[in-house]
Design an enzyme around this catalytic site. Sequence first.
Site, short mmCIF file in Angstrom:
data_model
loop_
_atom_site.label_atom_id
_atom_site.label_comp_id
_atom_site.label_asym_id
_atom_site.label_seq_id
_atom_site.Cartn_x
_atom_site.Cartn_y
_atom_site.Cartn_z
N HIS A 8 22.33 13.37 -29.69
CA HIS A 8 21.57 14.23 -28.76
C HIS A 8 20.16 13.62 -28.63
O HIS A 8 19.17 14.21 -29.05
CB HIS A 8 21.53 15.65 -29.31
CG HIS A 8 21.12 16.69 -28.30
ND1 HIS A 8 20.87 16.40 -26.97
CD2 HIS A 8 20.94 18.04 -28.43
CE1 HIS A 8 20.54 17.52 -26.34
NE2 HIS A 8 20.57 18.52 -27.19
N CYS B 238 17.01 22.82 -32.71
CA CYS B 238 17.17 22.49 -31.29
C CYS B 238 17.57 23.72 -30.46
O CYS B 238 17.38 23.73 -29.25
CB CYS B 238 18.18 21.36 -31.11
SG CYS B 238 19.87 21.80 -31.54
N ARG C 250 11.31 19.79 -24.26
CA ARG C 250 12.44 19.16 -23.58
C ARG C 250 12.03 18.77 -22.16
O ARG C 250 12.39 17.70 -21.67
CB ARG C 250 13.65 20.12 -23.51
CG ARG C 250 14.26 20.48 -24.85
CD ARG C 250 14.93 19.30 -25.52
NE ARG C 250 15.96 18.71 -24.69
CZ ARG C 250 17.22 19.17 -24.58
NH1 ARG C 250 17.60 20.21 -25.27
NH2 ARG C 250 18.09 18.55 -23.80
N GLN D 109 17.00 15.49 -27.11
CA GLN D 109 16.43 16.50 -28.00
C GLN D 109 15.45 15.85 -28.98
O GLN D 109 14.39 16.42 -29.29
CB GLN D 109 17.57 17.18 -28.78
CG GLN D 109 17.09 18.28 -29.71
CD GLN D 109 16.60 19.50 -28.97
OE1 GLN D 109 17.30 20.03 -28.13
NE2 GLN D 109 15.39 19.96 -29.28
N ASP E 262 20.59 22.74 -37.70
CA ASP E 262 21.29 22.97 -36.42
C ASP E 262 22.52 23.81 -36.74
O ASP E 262 22.89 23.97 -37.92
CB ASP E 262 21.68 21.62 -35.80
CG ASP E 262 22.36 21.78 -34.43
OD1 ASP E 262 22.15 22.82 -33.78
OD2 ASP E 262 23.09 20.86 -34.04
N ARG F 162 26.17 15.53 -20.02
CA ARG F 162 26.52 16.17 -21.30
C ARG F 162 28.03 16.14 -21.42
O ARG F 162 28.74 16.73 -20.60
CB ARG F 162 26.00 17.60 -21.37
CG ARG F 162 26.58 18.39 -22.52
CD ARG F 162 25.88 19.68 -22.82
NE ARG F 162 24.59 19.42 -23.43
CZ ARG F 162 23.84 20.36 -24.01
NH1 ARG F 162 24.28 21.62 -24.04
NH2 ARG F 162 22.69 20.07 -24.54
N1 NVA Z 1 25.12 20.39 -32.45
C1 NVA Z 1 25.09 21.33 -31.36
C2 NVA Z 1 23.85 21.14 -30.55
C3 NVA Z 1 23.68 22.12 -29.42
C4 NVA Z 1 22.46 21.84 -28.58
C5 NVA Z 1 26.33 21.18 -30.51
O1 NVA Z 1 26.74 20.03 -30.24
O2 NVA Z 1 26.91 22.18 -30.10
N1 CP Z 2 19.15 22.27 -27.48
C1 CP Z 2 19.97 22.21 -26.42
O1 CP Z 2 20.43 21.14 -26.00
O2 CP Z 2 20.23 23.43 -25.84
P1 CP Z 2 21.29 23.73 -24.69
O3 CP Z 2 22.67 23.59 -25.29
O4 CP Z 2 20.99 25.14 -24.27
O5 CP Z 2 21.10 22.75 -23.58
#
Ligand code: NVA
Ligand code: CP
Length: 309
Positions: free
Chosen positions: A128, A264, A292, A131, A224, A101
């Site tokens: 992502h 998500c 997931r 997801q 989101d 990540r």
């Molecule tokens: N769009 C959000 C998704 C979190 C799972 C982010 O990147 O923070």
């Molecule tokens: N949806 C998702 O990726 O959640 P987290 O940021 O908790 O991993």
Amino acid sequence: MTRHFLRDDDITPAEQLEILDLADRIKADRWGTRPLDGPQTVAVIFDKSSTRTRVSFAVGIADLGGQPLIISTETSQLGGKESIADTARVLERMVAAIVWRTYAQSGLEEMAAGTKVPVVNALSDEFHPCQLLADLQTIREHRGTLAGLTVAFLGDGASNMSHSYLLACATAGMNIRVGAPIEFEPSAEVVSKATEIAETTGGSVAVLTDPVAAVGGADVVVTDTWVSMGQEDEKAARVAALGGYKVSPELMAHAADDALFLHCLPAYRGYEVDAAVIDGPQSVIWDEAENRLHAQKALLAWLLAKSAS
Ligand code: NVA
Ligand code: CP
């Protein structure tokens, strides 16, 4: 040849179906697939916060017979202290796969180019894709099919989730509509690639500024957070610009009567979605969160098998 999963269009429509079918089989028989028996180790690296991704990969890797090694950038030599290329070459000597990540997509591309083991995008600023495997598994569970369904993504059209929705839904032969203000429209490259894919799968792609038109008759409504990780300083401007795209009961009423709602998570009730929607009868967010686990186990098993052949 080593296969990586850095964006949703790294897999073909047929491969997406293979992974989703495997995810369903793994969900039905949680302990029956053990490609990491040994145990082999998978490195799971976090430059950003996480609950679901961390837990689902850690549990999933253990379920597959392996051992997760959760690495925080702050306490490793990554994050500008050591190059991605050198990290990639060290990790491949010890782990079966790398899950990461991070911020820029280019970092994932550099990691993948520098290693012989599969690299998985566990969220970047741009995509992502893990997801989306879970989201598609969830929609298929509730609707029995994906091709031909219409999905509306509302809010930050330039976000990782919007981009992944465009590519993954086009791959699945779905009709994907993004409803976003002009200053938050998706990347032109992603829209063009999604349109190209949709032409081969029977799906379609639309980017609209009118939230009601985006949601009209949709089978699935998705949103989101308006403030993704790394954008915290822009919160006030984002809330002001995206306010009209909140998924309220009134907006949801324009979708199909039996439309599903997905998010998500983490969610910010009262901002991108009202509690009445996310905690209401059309919401399938808890199935989505659970999936997931199953979808990522399938992805890892599939990548390891493909990379070995
Ligand atoms: N769009 C959000 C998704 C979190 C799972 C982010 O990147 O923070
Ligand atoms: N949806 C998702 O990726 O959640 P987290 O940021 O908790 O991993």
